[in-house]
Design a protein around this motif. Sequence first.
Motif, PDB file in Angstrom:
ATOM      1  N   ASP A 398       0.824  -1.278  -0.059  1.00  0.00           N
ATOM      2  CA  ASP A 398      -0.034  -0.232  -0.034  1.00  0.00           C
ATOM      3  C   ASP A 398       0.635   1.228   0.038  1.00  0.00           C
ATOM      4  O   ASP A 398       1.544   1.522   1.241  1.00  0.00           O
ATOM      5  CB  ASP A 398      -0.921  -0.170   1.163  1.00  0.00           C
ATOM      6  CG  ASP A 398      -1.868   1.271   1.517  1.00  0.00           C
ATOM      7  OD1 ASP A 398      -1.671   1.940   0.363  1.00  0.00           O
ATOM      8  OD2 ASP A 398      -2.253   1.255   2.327  1.00  0.00           O
TER       9      ASP A 398
ATOM     10  N   HIS B  39      -9.569  -2.826   0.433  1.00  0.00           N
ATOM     11  CA  HIS B  39      -9.527  -2.935  -1.110  1.00  0.00           C
ATOM     12  C   HIS B  39     -10.890  -3.008  -1.498  1.00  0.00           C
ATOM     13  O   HIS B  39     -11.351  -2.303  -2.321  1.00  0.00           O
ATOM     14  CB  HIS B  39      -8.648  -3.917  -1.688  1.00  0.00           C
ATOM     15  CG  HIS B  39      -8.708  -3.826  -3.480  1.00  0.00           C
ATOM     16  ND1 HIS B  39      -9.209  -4.864  -4.043  1.00  0.00           N
ATOM     17  CD2 HIS B  39      -8.563  -2.897  -4.098  1.00  0.00           C
ATOM     18  CE1 HIS B  39      -9.128  -4.512  -5.494  1.00  0.00           C
ATOM     19  NE2 HIS B  39      -8.626  -3.430  -5.611  1.00  0.00           N
ATOM     20  N   LEU B 177      -6.476   3.286  -0.428  1.00  0.00           N
ATOM     21  CA  LEU B 177      -6.789   2.225   0.419  1.00  0.00           C
ATOM     22  C   LEU B 177      -7.211   2.226   2.091  1.00  0.00           C
ATOM     23  O   LEU B 177      -8.017   1.548   2.482  1.00  0.00           O
ATOM     24  CB  LEU B 177      -5.444   0.949   0.618  1.00  0.00           C
ATOM     25  CG  LEU B 177      -5.832  -0.282   0.389  1.00  0.00           C
ATOM     26  CD1 LEU B 177      -6.582  -0.688  -0.750  1.00  0.00           C
ATOM     27  CD2 LEU B 177      -4.413  -0.949   0.459  1.00  0.00           C
TER      28      LEU B 177
END
Lengths: 457, 254
Positions: A398, B39, B177
């Motif tokens: 991420d 997600h 995210l």
Amino acid sequence: MRFHYDIGGTRHHFASLKVLLAKASPERSGDTLAGLAADGPVERLAAQHCLADVPLAGFLEDVMEVDGDAVSALIAEQHNPLAFAPVSSLTVGALRDWLLDPRNTGIELAALADGLTPEMAAAVSKIMRAQDLIAVAAKIEVVTRFRSTIGLRGHLSTRNQPNHPTDDSRGIAVSALDGLLMGAGDAVIGVNPATDALPDYIRICEVLEAIRTQLSIPTQHCCLGHVSTAIAAIEAGAPVDLVFQSVAGSQKANDGFGVTLAMLDEAHDAVRGLGRAPKDANLMYFETGQGAALSADAHHGMDQQTMEVRAYAVARRYQPLLVNTVVGFIGPEYLADGKQITRAALEDHFCGKLLGLPMGVDVCYTNHSFADQDDMEVLLVALASAGVSFVITVPGADDIMLNYQSLAFHDAQFIRDTLGRPPAPEFARWMAATGIGTGDVTLPGLETALSRLRLPT
Amino acid sequence: MTTPEALAQIRSLTQARLTLGSRGRSADTATTLRFALDHAQARAAVLSELDVPRIAANLGQAGLAHHIVTSAADTRDSFVRRPDLGRMLPEGAAESLRGDGGPVDVALVLGDGLSAIAAALNGAAFMTALATRLRNCGLSHGPVILARQARVALGDGIAQALQADIVVMALGERPGLSAADSLGVYITHQGSCQPGQTTPDSTRNCLSNIRAAGLSVDEAAAQALTLILAMGDTGQSGVALSKALAARALVKGD
């Protein structure tokens, strides 16, 4: 020149080589967006059949057909007729067979690099399936060096990408340490800065330099700011290992990035002048990505994959340490889903290596793409099989600064365990000496590792 | 061993998904499922449709009228793949907007963008806060245009239809995210736009990260008003506005 091909009594016409390349491209949303894609699978196959019959010599003309374009001039200047000689009488289709022929090994392929133009590489990739792109790329070994040696056969390097939304020094450091404790960062420890301000650029270089020197890591670092900022930082005496720049396949697109060949020449000279690297080290780091030219309205009617390969002409002028296609970052309007991202990554990697570049891939996607981590992990396995030089890795896959998903530090570990792809030899020795990657050594926790670092204030 | 204080200190430095505690060969189950959930929430935000009844009710309570348009990208899938369609009004839409009155000083547009969830959470409150400020300054704004399948540049066509000098386009930003509720606002002086031509992004002023854990709705509305007043004074927006303001500051400094 006009082209045509008959299928079942229907004649398919293609007005130019540029049009033919676009129509022959495997399906992707960016070419549809640009209005260049084939009208369906049959026209695409007509174009691919037609393209397979085009002699390679036909690509020595100006394929993009834009007068005065600096990248086209560079492509013409780079072409080496002697290197081209072994394939100069072949068609695109025959080149595919030649590349796949086991008698043509990595040695013959490496010798061919300066003889092929980007348009030739793009053309042949369009009629190659995934396994062809993997098989040929796997034969080619492109080795580059700074403090570590990248691209050796059977090895896989990683960029450790410790980005932070506000470029906080300790925030960057703790993410970098997280990766280092997993063995990530032998290609580069590289930060995308949140701003392009010179003081931040210099501070980030100093933070990364502190980590590298205090932990004696045989790797190099990079702040991925604009090349003009890099030049200013070098003048200010900052510890700059690698100069970074995004590049694209037309002069207009590079203008959009605010970059010219003259600026890159200047930066290349400046960073060499610092004398931080061993003699003959590779000192530049470039990023590219399909769709960059189209998004700047600088594609000149050329398909996005061919434009991408043209960017490699800019990159190879500087014998870079690293070239990285940021394949899924641009979004679904250019590469819609996992299938298109996978295909584009294999194309970019193949074409880059064929042209002699140390190709890495940012195996990645955004949240508005029709893709997920499963797609990325399958792509990683495919790229590792194809001999990719390096991949991008971030904490937990991420990237909290650029807001997209790439690979995790753990994913590199997965490939090392599954396919046996150690990092650069110098870095592997550093890992062994520090106990990283060995089960019976207790490594310091992140807070301990961070507290031991002396970061610049 | 790691103390809770040490962990809290590390967490305060970055939201990166660091490996805290034991460092295995692969990510553990809890980490993997947490990532998958984040997600899924980001995907749900991207695929969500604008909650028109809820937004219209909130606007109505604040005394604001609304008008609904859909861009030339008539489905979510088409919107994601074809940004060009999301920037265009379909045939007839401009005429229908024109029938709603005008000219106005400022066109207010609330679009779904890449997160209709963000538009539903903060959009009506932002529009209400801004409309109040505009009226207090004597500026007219007309009904709030609720735009489905909308990209930023859709606002330019809407502004032209409403004969507005300035357009405020608020829409959901691309979800990361960790946050899918972030609203972005783009303000453009229509003197910078030419009908039928792409308006460069450099002519827009942008406010981003408007959400509960970011820039507050009231603060965003105050900043938007400041920009709108400056645009009214200078007739410029975007980079040109910054230059005009900088030049003026120089003159004042003399």
